[in-house]
Scaffold this active site. Sequence first.
Site, PDB file in Angstrom:
ATOM      1  N   THR A 131       6.208   5.667  15.977  1.00 45.70           N
ATOM      2  CA  THR A 131       7.173   5.483  17.337  1.00 45.70           C
ATOM      3  C   THR A 131       6.891   6.520  18.066  1.00 45.70           C
ATOM      4  OG1 THR A 131       9.158   5.753  18.014  1.00 45.70           O
ATOM      5  CG2 THR A 131       9.032   6.810  15.926  1.00 45.70           C
ATOM      6  N   ASP A 132       7.087   6.267  19.513  1.00 50.60           N
ATOM      7  CA  ASP A 132       6.952   7.643  20.548  1.00 50.60           C
ATOM      8  C   ASP A 132       8.030   8.395  20.457  1.00 50.60           C
ATOM      9  OD1 ASP A 132       9.196   6.276  21.435  1.00 50.60           O
ATOM     10  OD2 ASP A 132       8.537   5.783  23.668  1.00 50.60           O
ATOM     11  N   GLU A 133       8.992   8.171  19.639  1.00 51.31           N
ATOM     12  CA  GLU A 133      10.351   9.262  19.498  1.00 51.31           C
ATOM     13  C   GLU A 133       9.716  10.536  18.838  1.00 51.31           C
ATOM     14  OE1 GLU A 133      13.864   7.937  18.360  1.00 51.31           O
ATOM     15  OE2 GLU A 133      13.687   5.885  19.386  1.00 51.31           O
ATOM     16  N   TYR A 156      16.134  10.020  12.569  1.00 50.48           N
ATOM     17  CA  TYR A 156      15.173   9.016  12.397  1.00 50.48           C
ATOM     18  C   TYR A 156      13.769   9.323  12.761  1.00 50.48           C
ATOM     19  CZ  TYR A 156      12.436   5.051  14.342  1.00 50.48           C
ATOM     20  OH  TYR A 156      11.456   4.188  14.754  1.00 50.48           O
ATOM     21  N   LYS A 160      10.120   9.615  10.735  1.00 46.59           N
ATOM     22  CA  LYS A 160       8.819   8.905  11.347  1.00 46.59           C
ATOM     23  C   LYS A 160       7.764  10.144  11.590  1.00 46.59           C
ATOM     24  CE  LYS A 160       8.289   5.364  11.980  1.00 46.59           C
ATOM     25  NZ  LYS A 160       7.900   4.148  11.227  1.00 46.59           N
TER      26      LYS A 160
HETATM   27  P1  NAD Z   1      13.693  -3.366  11.697  1.00 44.73           P
HETATM   28  O1  NAD Z   1      14.749  -2.378  11.335  1.00 44.73           O
HETATM   29  O2  NAD Z   1      14.044  -4.442  12.439  1.00 44.73           O
HETATM   30  O3  NAD Z   1      13.009  -4.071  10.309  1.00 44.73           O
HETATM   31  C1  NAD Z   1      12.511  -2.874   9.196  1.00 44.73           C
HETATM   32  C2  NAD Z   1      12.206  -4.066   7.932  1.00 44.73           C
HETATM   33  O4  NAD Z   1      11.893  -3.104   7.106  1.00 44.73           O
HETATM   34  C3  NAD Z   1      13.186  -4.804   7.551  1.00 44.73           C
HETATM   35  O5  NAD Z   1      12.898  -6.217   7.283  1.00 44.73           O
HETATM   36  C4  NAD Z   1      13.626  -4.008   6.386  1.00 44.73           C
HETATM   37  O6  NAD Z   1      14.232  -4.972   5.254  1.00 44.73           O
HETATM   38  C5  NAD Z   1      12.233  -3.514   5.789  1.00 44.73           C
HETATM   39  N1  NAD Z   1      12.529  -2.331   4.846  1.00 44.73           N
HETATM   40  C6  NAD Z   1      13.446  -1.310   5.130  1.00 44.73           C
HETATM   41  N2  NAD Z   1      13.657  -0.503   4.019  1.00 44.73           N
HETATM   42  C7  NAD Z   1      12.558  -1.145   3.251  1.00 44.73           C
HETATM   43  C8  NAD Z   1      12.181  -0.754   1.877  1.00 44.73           C
HETATM   44  N3  NAD Z   1      12.885   0.573   1.402  1.00 44.73           N
HETATM   45  N4  NAD Z   1      11.215  -1.340   1.327  1.00 44.73           N
HETATM   46  C9  NAD Z   1      10.759  -2.647   1.833  1.00 44.73           C
HETATM   47  N5  NAD Z   1      11.164  -2.895   2.994  1.00 44.73           N
HETATM   48  C10 NAD Z   1      12.155  -2.229   3.721  1.00 44.73           C
HETATM   49  O7  NAD Z   1      12.751  -2.498  12.230  1.00 44.73           O
HETATM   50  P2  NAD Z   1      11.619  -2.729  13.780  1.00 44.73           P
HETATM   51  O8  NAD Z   1      12.450  -2.565  14.745  1.00 44.73           O
HETATM   52  O9  NAD Z   1      10.934  -4.000  13.483  1.00 44.73           O
HETATM   53  O10 NAD Z   1      10.416  -1.506  13.431  1.00 44.73           O
HETATM   54  C11 NAD Z   1       9.417  -1.653  12.640  1.00 44.73           C
HETATM   55  C12 NAD Z   1       8.530  -0.282  12.520  1.00 44.73           C
HETATM   56  O11 NAD Z   1       8.174  -0.359  13.825  1.00 44.73           O
HETATM   57  C13 NAD Z   1       9.209   0.669  11.901  1.00 44.73           C
HETATM   58  O12 NAD Z   1       8.575   1.498  11.333  1.00 44.73           O
HETATM   59  C14 NAD Z   1       9.805   1.541  13.377  1.00 44.73           C
HETATM   60  O13 NAD Z   1       9.818   2.861  13.230  1.00 44.73           O
HETATM   61  C15 NAD Z   1       8.534   1.200  14.353  1.00 44.73           C
HETATM   62  N6  NAD Z   1       8.793   0.964  15.742  1.00 44.73           N
HETATM   63  C16 NAD Z   1       9.814   0.494  16.139  1.00 44.73           C
HETATM   64  C17 NAD Z   1      10.270   0.298  17.675  1.00 44.73           C
HETATM   65  C18 NAD Z   1      11.170  -0.613  18.170  1.00 44.73           C
HETATM   66  O14 NAD Z   1      11.404  -0.455  19.337  1.00 44.73           O
HETATM   67  N7  NAD Z   1      12.007  -1.324  17.344  1.00 44.73           N
HETATM   68  C19 NAD Z   1       9.392   0.807  18.291  1.00 44.73           C
HETATM   69  C20 NAD Z   1       8.294   1.587  17.849  1.00 44.73           C
HETATM   70  C21 NAD Z   1       8.109   1.674  16.547  1.00 44.73           C
HETATM   71  O1  DAU Z   2      11.223   4.447  21.348  1.00 46.12           O
HETATM   72  C1  DAU Z   2      10.891   3.637  20.180  1.00 46.12           C
HETATM   73  C2  DAU Z   2      12.177   3.728  19.369  1.00 46.12           C
HETATM   74  O2  DAU Z   2      13.011   2.613  20.200  1.00 46.12           O
HETATM   75  C3  DAU Z   2      12.203   2.995  18.161  1.00 46.12           C
HETATM   76  O3  DAU Z   2      11.328   3.815  17.370  1.00 46.12           O
HETATM   77  C4  DAU Z   2      13.422   2.860  17.310  1.00 46.12           C
HETATM   78  O4  DAU Z   2      13.300   2.111  16.163  1.00 46.12           O
HETATM   79  C5  DAU Z   2      14.261   1.921  18.012  1.00 46.12           C
HETATM   80  O5  DAU Z   2      15.674   1.683  17.587  1.00 46.12           O
HETATM   81  C6  DAU Z   2      14.503   2.404  19.574  1.00 46.12           C
HETATM   82  O6  DAU Z   2      15.058   3.690  19.786  1.00 46.12           O
HETATM   83  P1  DAU Z   2      16.329   3.928  20.751  1.00 46.12           P
HETATM   84  O7  DAU Z   2      17.228   4.868  20.413  1.00 46.12           O
HETATM   85  O8  DAU Z   2      15.548   4.223  22.027  1.00 46.12           O
HETATM   86  O9  DAU Z   2      16.933   2.272  21.099  1.00 46.12           O
HETATM   87  P2  DAU Z   2      18.269   1.762  21.056  1.00 46.12           P
HETATM   88  O10 DAU Z   2      18.032   0.264  21.305  1.00 46.12           O
HETATM   89  O11 DAU Z   2      19.306   2.262  20.187  1.00 46.12           O
HETATM   90  O12 DAU Z   2      18.757   2.622  22.367  1.00 46.12           O
HETATM   91  C7  DAU Z   2      18.332   2.358  23.731  1.00 46.12           C
HETATM   92  C8  DAU Z   2      18.959   3.111  24.723  1.00 46.12           C
HETATM   93  O13 DAU Z   2      20.248   2.761  24.897  1.00 46.12           O
HETATM   94  C9  DAU Z   2      19.172   4.805  24.143  1.00 46.12           C
HETATM   95  O14 DAU Z   2      19.224   5.605  25.273  1.00 46.12           O
HETATM   96  C10 DAU Z   2      20.594   4.697  23.780  1.00 46.12           C
HETATM   97  C11 DAU Z   2      21.281   3.776  24.703  1.00 46.12           C
HETATM   98  N1  DAU Z   2      22.447   3.061  23.929  1.00 46.12           N
HETATM   99  C12 DAU Z   2      22.215   2.287  22.582  1.00 46.12           C
HETATM  100  C13 DAU Z   2      23.199   1.510  21.936  1.00 46.12           C
HETATM  101  C14 DAU Z   2      22.718   1.058  20.886  1.00 46.12           C
HETATM  102  C15 DAU Z   2      23.593   3.034  24.559  1.00 46.12           C
HETATM  103  O15 DAU Z   2      24.119   3.385  25.664  1.00 46.12           O
HETATM  104  N2  DAU Z   2      24.816   2.144  23.830  1.00 46.12           N
HETATM  105  C16 DAU Z   2      24.538   1.549  22.813  1.00 46.12           C
HETATM  106  O16 DAU Z   2      25.492   0.939  22.098  1.00 46.12           O
END
Ligand code: NAD
Ligand code: DAU
Length: 348
Positions: A131-133, A156, A160
């Site tokens: 992730t970019d975080e 988190y 990562k």
């Molecule tokens: P998500 O939470 O939707 O899915 C995570 C999946 O991993 C689920 O299916 C869960 O059952 C599985 N999992 C969790 N713990 C596990 C374990 N111990 N063993 C096996 N499976 C397990 O997550 P996502 O949003 O699809 O993100 C996927 C990946 O991409 C993550 O590594 C996250 O850090 C990264 N990522 C997410 C975002 C985003 O915006 N969602 C952005 C950048 C990177």
């Molecule tokens: O940047 C990549 C990341 O983006 C991924 O690595 C993470 O897995 C993914 O969850 C996401 O993280 P964020 O914290 O940016 O996403 P989230 O959707 O939780 O929140 C987006 C923005 O909205 C953040 O500034 C917090 C705000 N927010 C979020 C929620 C859930 C609110 O204001 N209210 C809310 O209830």
Amino acid sequence: MKTLLITGGAGFIGSHLVRLLVNKYPEYRIVNMDVLTYAGNLANLKDIEDKENYEFVKCNICDYVAVQKVFTDYNVEGVIHLAAESHVDRSIKDPFSFAQTNVMGTLSLLQSAKLAWEGNYEGKLFYHVSTDEVYGSLGEEGFFLETTKYDPHSPYSASKASSDHFVRAFHDTYGLPVVISNCSNNYGSYQFPEKLIPLFINNIKHNKPLPVYGKGENVRDWLFVNDHARAIDLIFHKGKIGDTYNIGGFNEWKNIDLIKVMIKTVDRLLGREEGASEKLITYVTDRAGHDLRYAIDSTKLKEELGWEPSLQFEEGIEKTVNWYLENETWLENVTSGAYQKYYEEMYS
Ligand code: NAD
Ligand code: DAU
């Protein structure tokens, strides 16, 4: 048949990636390894579950012995690792499970890959999806580059960042062929409604308050999930071993502006008066350690591998809102039971 192991394939991004690979590469066997936490949902893959080149294995990535067995049983040649605890708010409440899954789980996979492939790394690849975080928070200006120093702030992002370091350590120490990508915020179908976009669409639909953290001025760089899956496919096949690639949409939105776009779109599609749901906006206590701004510079990916986002944001958000409104059963199933308890604890 070449076997690719996708971890976390029942989650949001993982399910889009599995679908893409299963349909695009009939000559690969795609093994989806997932333990099915609250975020994992096999209904995300209903349309491809009967395909001949797809298999699901229920397995916890932290179970080192079971993971090793998957590598040998399936003769795994490539890994794309997405399994993780992924929600920042949950990491603030329970940092241990993030260290366990994201750090120890990644280590268990790395060690299993090393044992299975040692002595013959030819044609093998361990792709770590990050992730970019990990880069921390930007001020009003600038972008994250692949060379930006790591500066994670939430449990988190710290977990990562730690997993990224382990992946690089396995490359530098043991020569394991690895590649890493760091992506910005994804949006699209099948995202669990704890994250901003699906949570707010669901709340607008049900006339529930929209909990905006702080002043709603934090900025995120949004990318349509299918474009992330396309980038992973490209990097897996053409990326340089040992390298890192940033993936982002050059699509920054202040939260409050994005929320107003969602309100407008949902109201229009539900036939409500334009902006009627703005009254649901409720400013609440800010997230602890809330990063101000993320913005990815993905020039390297564009120049080296020719990747660009395929969709304009306006089109992507329209598609996304439509999907959540049309897939009522999916949304109802994932918001029943444990979700209600989570919601009360998080927002009451
Ligand atoms: P998500 O939470 O939707 O899915 C995570 C999946 O991993 C689920 O299916 C869960 O059952 C599985 N999992 C969790 N713990 C596990 C374990 N111990 N063993 C096996 N499976 C397990 O997550 P996502 O949003 O699809 O993100 C996927 C990946 O991409 C993550 O590594 C996250 O850090 C990264 N990522 C997410 C975002 C985003 O915006 N969602 C952005 C950048 C990177
Ligand atoms: O940047 C990549 C990341 O983006 C991924 O690595 C993470 O897995 C993914 O969850 C996401 O993280 P964020 O914290 O940016 O996403 P989230 O959707 O939780 O929140 C987006 C923005 O909205 C953040 O500034 C917090 C705000 N927010 C979020 C929620 C859930 C609110 O204001 N209210 C809310 O209830």
